[in-house]
Design a protein around this motif. Structure first.
Motif, PDB file in Angstrom:
ATOM      1  N   ILE A  92       1.040  -1.200  -0.115  1.00 48.49           N
ATOM      2  CA  ILE A  92       0.006   0.108  -0.082  1.00 48.49           C
ATOM      3  C   ILE A  92       0.860   1.160   0.205  1.00 48.49           C
ATOM      4  CG2 ILE A  92      -1.555   1.367   1.345  1.00 48.49           C
ATOM      5  CD1 ILE A  92      -2.510  -1.380   2.448  1.00 48.49           C
ATOM      6  N   ALA A  93       0.611   2.040  -0.896  1.00 45.08           N
ATOM      7  CA  ALA A  93       1.343   3.561  -0.967  1.00 45.08           C
ATOM      8  C   ALA A  93       0.746   4.327   0.279  1.00 45.08           C
ATOM      9  CB  ALA A  93       1.110   4.353  -2.201  1.00 45.08           C
ATOM     10  N   ALA A  95       0.223   7.279   0.433  1.00 44.94           N
ATOM     11  CA  ALA A  95      -0.671   8.095  -0.165  1.00 44.94           C
ATOM     12  C   ALA A  95      -2.139   7.498   0.106  1.00 44.94           C
ATOM     13  CB  ALA A  95      -0.333   8.728  -1.492  1.00 44.94           C
ATOM     14  N   ASP A  96      -2.086   6.464  -0.225  1.00 46.21           N
ATOM     15  CA  ASP A  96      -3.330   5.584  -0.248  1.00 46.21           C
ATOM     16  C   ASP A  96      -3.902   5.024   1.032  1.00 46.21           C
ATOM     17  OD1 ASP A  96      -3.487   6.200  -2.837  1.00 46.21           O
ATOM     18  OD2 ASP A  96      -2.493   4.275  -3.466  1.00 46.21           O
ATOM     19  N   ALA A  97      -2.901   5.107   2.071  1.00 43.55           N
ATOM     20  CA  ALA A  97      -3.365   4.362   3.271  1.00 43.55           C
ATOM     21  C   ALA A  97      -4.470   4.737   4.018  1.00 43.55           C
ATOM     22  CB  ALA A  97      -2.023   4.632   4.035  1.00 43.55           C
ATOM     23  N   GLY A  99      -7.278   5.089   3.038  1.00 40.12           N
ATOM     24  CA  GLY A  99      -8.322   4.163   2.330  1.00 40.12           C
ATOM     25  C   GLY A  99      -8.587   2.844   2.976  1.00 40.12           C
ATOM     26  N   HIS A 100      -7.549   2.452   3.755  1.00 41.66           N
ATOM     27  CA  HIS A 100      -7.501   1.347   4.209  1.00 41.66           C
ATOM     28  C   HIS A 100      -7.867   1.124   5.852  1.00 41.66           C
ATOM     29  CE1 HIS A 100      -5.735  -0.803   0.801  1.00 41.66           C
ATOM     30  NE2 HIS A 100      -5.519   0.197   0.412  1.00 41.66           N
ATOM     31  N   PRO A 177       0.140   6.506   7.955  1.00 39.70           N
ATOM     32  CA  PRO A 177       0.530   6.320   6.825  1.00 39.70           C
ATOM     33  C   PRO A 177       1.843   5.496   6.314  1.00 39.70           C
ATOM     34  CG  PRO A 177      -0.388   8.389   6.595  1.00 39.70           C
ATOM     35  CD  PRO A 177       0.023   8.280   8.126  1.00 39.70           C
TER      36      PRO A 177
END
Length: 232
Positions: A92-93, A95-97, A99-100, A177
């Motif tokens: 997981i990037a 920057a996308d963390a 969203g999890h 993140p």
């Protein structure tokens, strides 16, 4: 084919909006506040997070009486912000963390400090000091939709009403993140995983009869009473 024995039911943590959150794995980040790393006699490492794991069965809810564990005379509190994962993923990037993330909670990583330091001194794993029954008290999990991203906010712990730990989430060496990104490179994170993000300076010992309260701005407190040693 008959089943050999019954397995325990999943550990279900509670959320602030009345749902059950099935706990899967627990990842605990070590030395993630500089002052705590120093008080433990360790160097501050800003290159990569340091972590260990615990069983889901170590989770107990706020309001519980926690039995004082065996094999220790130095049982320590560690106040933590806990991240609850709601969506799995690998690599997981950062920057996308977000969203999890399902949400956040207050929590405690209780530690048999004497056993941990003995193991550390011999270069051995910390399991005996950390992965202990009832050693991961957890407050209500507040959904991300309720809290927003938690990058700042006071975190504190009181013991019998006296402040022992006090810091701000902005003091985390490795922010959330980065932790999610790092762990997801080593493991496939799954819904139900918990990340205990580290503790501020001021850790110390408890004895039976003590009351511990962990507070973080915007979250429900975790309140635990230390009981007598278990007799089973």
């Amino acid at each position: 084919m008959t089943q050999l024995f019954e397995t325990p039911a999943p550990v279900l943590a509670k959320t602030s909006d009345g749902h059950d959150f099935p706990v899967r794995h627990i990842f605990c980040i070590g030395r993630n506040y500089a002052d705590h790393a120093k008080e433990m006699g360790a160097e501050v490492d800003r290159e990569a997070p340091f972590y260990f794991t615990k069983w889901a069965e170590t989770v107990i809810p706020s309001g519980s009486v926690m039995a004082y564990p065996s094999m220790t005379a130095n049982f320590h509190y560690e106040a933590e912000l806990v991240v609850a994962i709601g969506k799995g993923g690998r690599n997981i990037a950062a920057a996308d963390a977000l969203g999890h993330v399902y949400g956040y909670a207050t929590g405690l990583d209780m530690t048999r400090r004497d056993l941990q330091l003995e193991a550390r001194g011999k270069g051995r794993p910390w399991d005996a000091g950390k992965n202990v029954e009832q050693s991961s008290p957890l407050g209500l999990i507040h959904p991300l939709s309720e809290t927003g991203e938690m990058t700042t906010g006071a975190i504190s712990l009181t013991l019998n009403g006296e402040v022992r730990q006090q810091a701000d989430l902005a003091d985390l060496i490795h922010p959330i993140p980065a932790l999610i990104a790092y762990l997801s490179r080593a493991f496939k994170l799954e819904a139900g995983d918990l990340i205990y993000t580290g503790t501020p300076a001021g850790v110390g010992a408890v004895v039976p009869g003590d009351t511990i309260v962990v507070s973080i701005d915007g979250l429900s407190d975790t309140v635990i009473t230390v009981g007598q040693p278990a007799d089973d």
